[in-house]
Motif scaffolding. Sequence first.
Motif, PDB file in Angstrom:
ATOM      1  N   UNK A   1       0.836  -1.213   0.000  1.00 44.76           N
ATOM      2  CA  UNK A   1       0.000   0.000   0.000  1.00 44.76           C
ATOM      3  C   UNK A   1       0.866   1.255   0.000  1.00 44.76           C
ATOM      4  N   UNK A   2       1.966   1.210   0.766  1.00 47.17           N
ATOM      5  CA  UNK A   2       2.882   2.356   0.826  1.00 47.17           C
ATOM      6  C   UNK A   2       3.446   2.646  -0.560  1.00 47.17           C
ATOM      7  N   UNK A   3       3.933   1.596  -1.226  1.00 51.62           N
ATOM      8  CA  UNK A   3       4.559   1.774  -2.541  1.00 51.62           C
ATOM      9  C   UNK A   3       3.542   2.115  -3.615  1.00 51.62           C
ATOM     10  N   UNK A   4       2.340   1.576  -3.483  1.00 50.77           N
ATOM     11  CA  UNK A   4       1.297   1.876  -4.466  1.00 50.77           C
ATOM     12  C   UNK A   4       0.879   3.338  -4.359  1.00 50.77           C
ATOM     13  N   UNK A   5       0.821   3.845  -3.120  1.00 43.43           N
ATOM     14  CA  UNK A   5       0.481   5.259  -2.918  1.00 43.43           C
ATOM     15  C   UNK A   5       1.553   6.170  -3.502  1.00 43.43           C
ATOM     16  N   UNK A   6       2.798   5.695  -3.531  1.00 44.51           N
ATOM     17  CA  UNK A   6       3.896   6.478  -4.102  1.00 44.51           C
ATOM     18  C   UNK A   6       3.982   6.338  -5.618  1.00 44.51           C
ATOM     19  N   UNK A   7       3.146   5.459  -6.180  1.00 40.14           N
ATOM     20  CA  UNK A   7       3.145   5.265  -7.624  1.00 40.14           C
ATOM     21  C   UNK A   7       4.250   4.364  -8.127  1.00 40.14           C
ATOM     22  N   UNK A   8       4.944   3.661  -7.221  1.00 40.43           N
ATOM     23  CA  UNK A   8       6.075   2.829  -7.621  1.00 40.43           C
ATOM     24  C   UNK A   8       5.671   1.414  -8.013  1.00 40.43           C
ATOM     25  N   UNK A   9       4.469   1.020  -7.649  1.00 40.81           N
ATOM     26  CA  UNK A   9       3.954  -0.280  -8.060  1.00 40.81           C
ATOM     27  C   UNK A   9       2.461  -0.153  -8.319  1.00 40.81           C
ATOM     28  N   UNK A  10       1.927  -1.112  -9.029  1.00 38.24           N
ATOM     29  CA  UNK A  10       0.474  -1.260  -9.108  1.00 38.24           C
ATOM     30  C   UNK A  10       0.155  -2.699  -8.759  1.00 38.24           C
ATOM     31  N   UNK A  11      -0.875  -2.889  -7.969  1.00 44.83           N
ATOM     32  CA  UNK A  11      -1.260  -4.220  -7.501  1.00 44.83           C
ATOM     33  C   UNK A  11      -2.497  -4.670  -8.270  1.00 44.83           C
ATOM     34  N   UNK A  12      -2.332  -5.752  -9.018  1.00 43.87           N
ATOM     35  CA  UNK A  12      -3.455  -6.346  -9.739  1.00 43.87           C
ATOM     36  C   UNK A  12      -4.033  -7.427  -8.843  1.00 43.87           C
ATOM     37  N   UNK A  13      -5.263  -7.242  -8.414  1.00 40.85           N
ATOM     38  CA  UNK A  13      -5.872  -8.169  -7.470  1.00 40.85           C
ATOM     39  C   UNK A  13      -6.722  -9.210  -8.201  1.00 40.85           C
ATOM     40  N   UNK A  14      -7.096 -10.224  -7.466  1.00 34.99           N
ATOM     41  CA  UNK A  14      -7.914 -11.266  -8.055  1.00 34.99           C
ATOM     42  C   UNK A  14      -7.161 -12.578  -8.181  1.00 34.99           C
TER      43      UNK A  14
ATOM     44  N   UNK B   1      -5.591 -13.979 -10.609  1.00 37.07           N
ATOM     45  CA  UNK B   1      -4.291 -13.888 -11.268  1.00 37.07           C
ATOM     46  C   UNK B   1      -3.547 -12.611 -10.849  1.00 37.07           C
ATOM     47  N   UNK B   2      -3.743 -12.255  -9.605  1.00 41.18           N
ATOM     48  CA  UNK B   2      -3.145 -11.018  -9.101  1.00 41.18           C
ATOM     49  C   UNK B   2      -1.621 -11.042  -9.113  1.00 41.18           C
ATOM     50  N   UNK B   3      -1.038  -9.857  -9.239  1.00 40.88           N
ATOM     51  CA  UNK B   3       0.413  -9.721  -9.249  1.00 40.88           C
ATOM     52  C   UNK B   3       0.778  -8.281  -8.905  1.00 40.88           C
ATOM     53  N   UNK B   4       2.050  -8.043  -8.696  1.00 40.86           N
ATOM     54  CA  UNK B   4       2.551  -6.711  -8.368  1.00 40.86           C
ATOM     55  C   UNK B   4       3.475  -6.260  -9.502  1.00 40.86           C
ATOM     56  N   UNK B   5       3.172  -5.105 -10.105  1.00 36.54           N
ATOM     57  CA  UNK B   5       3.921  -4.616 -11.257  1.00 36.54           C
ATOM     58  C   UNK B   5       4.715  -3.373 -10.861  1.00 36.54           C
ATOM     59  N   UNK B   6       5.959  -3.340 -11.270  1.00 32.62           N
ATOM     60  CA  UNK B   6       6.879  -2.246 -10.919  1.00 32.62           C
ATOM     61  C   UNK B   6       6.712  -1.069 -11.879  1.00 32.62           C
ATOM     62  N   UNK B   7       6.819   0.159 -11.330  1.00 37.12           N
ATOM     63  CA  UNK B   7       6.826   1.377 -12.144  1.00 37.12           C
ATOM     64  C   UNK B   7       8.033   2.218 -11.757  1.00 37.12           C
ATOM     65  N   UNK B   8       8.811   2.626 -12.759  1.00 37.07           N
ATOM     66  CA  UNK B   8       9.964   3.472 -12.488  1.00 37.07           C
ATOM     67  C   UNK B   8       9.511   4.892 -12.165  1.00 37.07           C
ATOM     68  N   UNK B   9      10.226   5.588 -11.281  1.00 38.03           N
ATOM     69  CA  UNK B   9       9.875   6.987 -10.988  1.00 38.03           C
ATOM     70  C   UNK B   9       9.998   7.836 -12.251  1.00 38.03           C
TER      71      UNK B   9
END
Length: 255
Positions: free
Chosen positions: A59-72, A74-82
């Motif tokens: 949640x901390x990283x998602x709020x910072x825009x550094x990751x997006x969490x795909x739930x469900x 087939x959920x996964x965590x995707x990285x985003x560069x600043x």
Amino acid sequence: MVVDKRKAPRLREKPQQIADELRMLIASGELTEGETLGREPELVERFGVSRPSLREALRILEAEGLISVVRGLHGRVIVHEPNERMTARTAALVLHSRNVSLADVFEARALLEPLAARAIAGMRNRRPVIAELRALIDAEEAAIQDPEVFGDANAQFHERLVALAGNQTLSIVAEMLNEVVARAVTAVSTEADDVVGSLTTRRRGIRSQRRLLDLLETGVPAAAEEHWRSHMTVVGRVMLGQEASTVVDLLHHYT
């Protein structure tokens, strides 16, 4: 030896530790844009933590825009560069919390860019720099009928003007400022009654940019700096005549 717990450094909470570790991996480039960290059970095992601790870290990283969490399923965590857009939104929130005016943002950019123009005019091998800036102006002219595309092209010109001057730190600051200003350009171009959004105004801006290139080519730093300072002053006056008076007025354009 007895340790005074009041003076001992507090250990960081586990979720924050995980967030710090992942943030550093992203910042260092070890984790890249679009890379998948894995599913929740895999991350729980990797970090040896409970699901609630992991979810809080995400949640901390998602709020910072550094990751997006795909739930469900087939959920996964995707990285985003600043990037500058992410930084600009965060900066806009900070500026708003301190009641900073949009005029202040324009003034900061107006302080940086004339100095960049001066630095470029003083370069010995400035032809490649001028050629790149000319191509960016051509891109603006090609997009002159589309306010949003023009705004993006205009932001690119301003960003590269500072970047090509050679100071990396100022370049990063300029990226953030230009992203905030680009939202302002788009906002007033699409919402104002044909003031900033007029073709006449955009064409005047392009003519001024081409005049800057002429001065850069002649290699007179003081003249290039003075011209661009005047340009930025005029642009600021026009933009600040519109409805958006504080940075927060632009936040709904960060979508």
